[in-house]
Write a protein that holds these residues in place. Sequence first.
Motif, short mmCIF file in Angstrom:
data_model
loop_
_atom_site.label_atom_id
_atom_site.label_comp_id
_atom_site.label_asym_id
_atom_site.label_seq_id
_atom_site.Cartn_x
_atom_site.Cartn_y
_atom_site.Cartn_z
N ILE A 1 -4.33 -8.42 2.13
CA ILE A 1 -3.84 -7.20 2.76
C ILE A 1 -3.74 -6.08 1.73
O ILE A 1 -3.18 -6.27 0.66
N GLN B 1 -2.08 -2.67 0.84
CA GLN B 1 -0.89 -1.89 1.18
C GLN B 1 -1.17 -0.41 0.90
O GLN B 1 -1.51 -0.06 -0.22
N VAL C 1 -7.89 -5.77 6.03
CA VAL C 1 -6.59 -5.56 6.66
C VAL C 1 -5.80 -4.60 5.78
O VAL C 1 -5.62 -4.84 4.59
N ASP D 1 -2.20 -2.49 5.48
CA ASP D 1 -0.81 -2.39 5.95
C ASP D 1 -0.33 -0.96 5.75
O ASP D 1 -0.26 -0.47 4.63
N SER E 1 2.68 0.17 6.93
CA SER E 1 4.09 0.18 7.32
C SER E 1 4.96 1.06 6.44
O SER E 1 5.99 1.56 6.90
N LYS F 1 -2.64 -2.57 10.09
CA LYS F 1 -1.50 -3.38 10.54
C LYS F 1 -0.20 -2.61 10.34
O LYS F 1 -0.02 -1.95 9.33
N ASN F 2 0.69 -2.73 11.30
CA ASN F 2 2.04 -2.14 11.21
C ASN F 2 2.04 -0.66 10.85
O ASN F 2 2.74 -0.26 9.92
N GLN G 1 1.24 -4.50 15.48
CA GLN G 1 2.55 -4.51 14.88
C GLN G 1 3.16 -5.90 14.83
O GLN G 1 4.28 -6.07 14.42
#
Length: 110
Positions: A17, A19, A47, A49, A51, A81-82, A109
């Motif tokens: 992932i 970030q 992927v 993230d 968030s 994602k998120n 999410q």
Amino acid sequence: MTSQPNPPELAPSPGGIIQLPTHGVTVTAEELKVRLVLAADFGGDLVVDASAVESVGQAVLQLLLAARTEAEATGHRLVIKNPSPAFLARTEALGLNDRLGLSQTEEMQS
């Protein structure tokens, strides 16, 4: 002699992932580009993230669009994602949710 970044330090975090930074600005886009390229070189889906995103600029969004296009061209996906409320607000305001695959937010999410 110029110093080169150590690829393992720039590779995606465990689990593959990537970030996104809290503040995705032009300065942080270069490192993100390296991470995306390294992740793409490993093959498979990317992927990301989102968030922790509080603000995201044009350079980061352009990289995400390019990464999604490249992933799809090689038979893979880029999954965000998120996505944070700030990330979603920015992409929605720019009309990028569909192009970034964010129209199914509830699924991402989890």
